[in-house]
Design a protein around this motif. Structure first.
Motif, PDB file in Angstrom:
ATOM      1  N   SER A  44       0.828  -1.211   0.000  1.00 50.22           N
ATOM      2  CA  SER A  44       0.000   0.000   0.000  1.00 50.22           C
ATOM      3  C   SER A  44       0.856   1.252   0.000  1.00 50.22           C
ATOM      4  O   SER A  44       0.570   2.217  -0.723  1.00 50.22           O
ATOM      5  CB  SER A  44      -0.929   0.003   1.216  1.00 50.22           C
ATOM      6  N   LEU A  45       1.906   1.257   0.810  1.00 49.93           N
ATOM      7  CA  LEU A  45       2.803   2.419   0.854  1.00 49.93           C
ATOM      8  C   LEU A  45       3.570   2.578  -0.455  1.00 49.93           C
ATOM      9  O   LEU A  45       3.742   3.698  -0.947  1.00 49.93           O
ATOM     10  CB  LEU A  45       3.751   2.299   2.043  1.00 49.93           C
ATOM     11  N   ASN A  46       4.013   1.470  -1.030  1.00 52.38           N
ATOM     12  CA  ASN A  46       4.699   1.531  -2.329  1.00 52.38           C
ATOM     13  C   ASN A  46       3.787   2.116  -3.403  1.00 52.38           C
ATOM     14  O   ASN A  46       4.244   2.876  -4.266  1.00 52.38           O
ATOM     15  CB  ASN A  46       5.182   0.143  -2.757  1.00 52.38           C
ATOM     16  N   ALA A  47       2.518   1.761  -3.379  1.00 52.63           N
ATOM     17  CA  ALA A  47       1.564   2.288  -4.356  1.00 52.63           C
ATOM     18  C   ALA A  47       1.405   3.794  -4.195  1.00 52.63           C
ATOM     19  O   ALA A  47       1.297   4.523  -5.197  1.00 52.63           O
ATOM     20  CB  ALA A  47       0.213   1.586  -4.211  1.00 52.63           C
ATOM     21  N   CYS A  48       1.406   4.278  -2.964  1.00 48.73           N
ATOM     22  CA  CYS A  48       1.317   5.726  -2.726  1.00 48.73           C
ATOM     23  C   CYS A  48       2.518   6.432  -3.334  1.00 48.73           C
ATOM     24  O   CYS A  48       2.375   7.451  -4.014  1.00 48.73           O
ATOM     25  CB  CYS A  48       1.255   6.019  -1.227  1.00 48.73           C
ATOM     26  N   VAL A  49       3.703   5.904  -3.087  1.00 49.96           N
ATOM     27  CA  VAL A  49       4.928   6.507  -3.598  1.00 49.96           C
ATOM     28  C   VAL A  49       4.962   6.439  -5.126  1.00 49.96           C
ATOM     29  O   VAL A  49       5.312   7.410  -5.794  1.00 49.96           O
ATOM     30  CB  VAL A  49       6.169   5.840  -2.966  1.00 49.96           C
ATOM     31  N   ALA A  50       4.558   5.307  -5.690  1.00 52.90           N
ATOM     32  CA  ALA A  50       4.536   5.157  -7.143  1.00 52.90           C
ATOM     33  C   ALA A  50       3.568   6.147  -7.790  1.00 52.90           C
ATOM     34  O   ALA A  50       3.767   6.580  -8.922  1.00 52.90           O
ATOM     35  CB  ALA A  50       4.159   3.726  -7.521  1.00 52.90           C
ATOM     36  N   ASP A  51       2.529   6.521  -7.028  1.00 50.94           N
ATOM     37  CA  ASP A  51       1.534   7.477  -7.505  1.00 50.94           C
ATOM     38  C   ASP A  51       1.985   8.921  -7.276  1.00 50.94           C
ATOM     39  O   ASP A  51       1.237   9.854  -7.527  1.00 50.94           O
ATOM     40  CB  ASP A  51       0.210   7.211  -6.788  1.00 50.94           C
TER      41      ASP A  51
END
Length: 126
Positions: A44-51
């Motif tokens: 979930s945190l990786n998805a935030c950063v990728a976004d």
């Protein structure tokens, strides 16, 4: 108090709620954050950063437990986000989770707030 074993019906599975709030994103894990569930929060945190979301508040009010694997997810995310010029704030720490940060000294590297509202107010405006 004994913790339930990973396959026990008494173990509370980790869920992660992610929602955009103003200039940032609130990530709210709930349940037990440990070596069995840390990947769920990391994804979930990786998805935030990728976004491109580099203003992150992690609302810890729903965390019932956090082990060293969970702590490493928080620390790794903080380092990555700060390297990109962002910020990670923690809010709503329950005593059992706050104790992990205190014992390890990790609390000194995070901005920790009593409430989610205080953490969101601390995020820089766009």
């Amino acid at each position: 108090m004994d913790r339930a074993m990973p396959d026990s019906p008494h173990r509370r599975q980790l869920t992660v709620d992610v929602r955009r709030m103003g200039s940032g994103v609130v990530v709210a894990p709930s349940g037990e954050l440990d070596h069995h569930s840390a990947d769920r929060l990391q994804e979930s945190l990786n998805a935030c950063v990728a976004d491109g979301r580099y203003r992150i508040v992690i609302d810890c009010s729903g965390l019932e437990f956090c082990d060293s694997t969970g702590l490493n997810v928080l620390l790794t995310t903080r380092m990555e986000v700060e390297a990109a010029g962002g910020q990670v704030h923690l809010s709503g720490m329950r005593p059992i989770v706050a104790r992990v940060l205190e014992i390890t000294g990790a609390g000194a590297v995070f901005s920790v707030h009593e409430t989610l509202a205080e953490a969101l107010a601390a995020l820089p405006a766009d």
